[in-house]
Write an enzyme that holds these catalytic residues in place. Structure first.
Site, short mmCIF file in Angstrom:
data_model
loop_
_atom_site.label_atom_id
_atom_site.label_comp_id
_atom_site.label_asym_id
_atom_site.label_seq_id
_atom_site.Cartn_x
_atom_site.Cartn_y
_atom_site.Cartn_z
N CYS A 1 -14.29 1.31 3.93
CA CYS A 1 -15.62 1.63 3.42
C CYS A 1 -15.54 1.80 1.89
CB CYS A 1 -16.14 2.91 4.07
SG CYS A 1 -15.24 4.40 3.57
N CYS B 1 -13.18 4.78 0.79
CA CYS B 1 -11.75 4.48 0.93
C CYS B 1 -11.31 3.40 -0.06
CB CYS B 1 -11.43 4.09 2.36
SG CYS B 1 -11.67 5.46 3.52
N GLU C 1 -7.44 6.03 5.89
CA GLU C 1 -6.93 5.60 4.58
C GLU C 1 -6.73 6.78 3.64
OE1 GLU C 1 -10.07 2.37 5.67
OE2 GLU C 1 -9.67 4.46 6.17
N HIS D 1 -10.91 10.05 6.83
CA HIS D 1 -10.67 8.67 7.24
C HIS D 1 -9.16 8.41 7.17
CE1 HIS D 1 -14.85 6.75 6.28
NE2 HIS D 1 -14.97 7.92 6.89
#
Length: 152
Positions: free
Chosen positions: A83, A86, A55, A53
C-alpha cells in the site's frame, strides 16, 4: 529467480501464520547478504493498529538487526503488493529491491492503482520484481476473504 522463489516461500510461511490467526494473510521477509534478517506478518486486526502491516513490522526488525535505518543492501519479499504507507516506508528505508507475489487492486501503489516508485523526483529508486509465486499468494488471500464473508 531460484532465490526469489525460496525467499517468497518464506514470506508465504509468514502469511500462513497470519491466516491461522485470522489475520489478513500477508507475510514479508527481508534479506541481507542472502540471509533472512527479518520476518513478519500482518497483525492489524488483532492489535487494532494501522501500522502493523507485515512490511512495516519487517522493516522495524531489519533496522534493529542492522542497527541502522538504512536498508540499502536489502531485499524485501512480500506476498501482496504494498500500500502507499508501506511503499513510503520502503522508500524511506532506502531498501534496494522489492519482490512481491500478487497485486492489490484496492490499495496497491506499485502497479495496481499507481506506480509511485516510478516518480523520478524521488532521490531513491527501488528495483521491482512482481508475480513470484503469484498463484499461491492469491489463492491464500481469496480463501481468507471467502471464509471471512461466510462467517459474517
Amino acid at each position: 529467480m531460484n532465490n526469489d522463489i525460496y525467499f517468497m516461500k518464506e514470506a508465504l510461511k509468514e502469511a500462513k501464520k497470519a491466516y491461522l490467526k485470522k489475520e489478513i494473510p500477508v507475510g514479508a521477509v527481508i534479506v541481507y547478504q542472502d540471509k533472512i534478517i527479518a520476518r513478519a506478518y500482518n497483525t492489524r486486526m488483532s492489535e487494532k493498529q494501522v501500522f502493523t502491516h507485515a512490511e512495516i513490522k519487517a522493516i522495524n526488525k531489519a533496522c534493529k538487526k542492522l542497527n541502522s535505518w538504512v536498508l540499502e543492501d536489502c531485499t524485501i519479499y512480500v506476498t501482496l503488493e504494498p500500500c502507499l504507507m508501506c511503499t513510503g516506508a520502503l522508500l524511506q528505508s532506502r531498501i534496494k529491491r522489492i519482490v512481491y507475489a500478487t497485486t492489490e487492486p484496492k490499495h496497491g501503489v506499485i502497479e495496481s492503482i499507481d506506480n509511485v516508485l516510478d516518480n523520478p523526483k524521488f532521490n531513491h529508486h527501488i528495483e521491482i520484481t512482481s508475480g513470484v509465486l503469484k498463484e499461491e499468494s492469491s489463492t491464500l488471500l481469496k480463501k481468507f476473504f471467502h471464509e471471512l464473508r461466510q462467517n459474517k
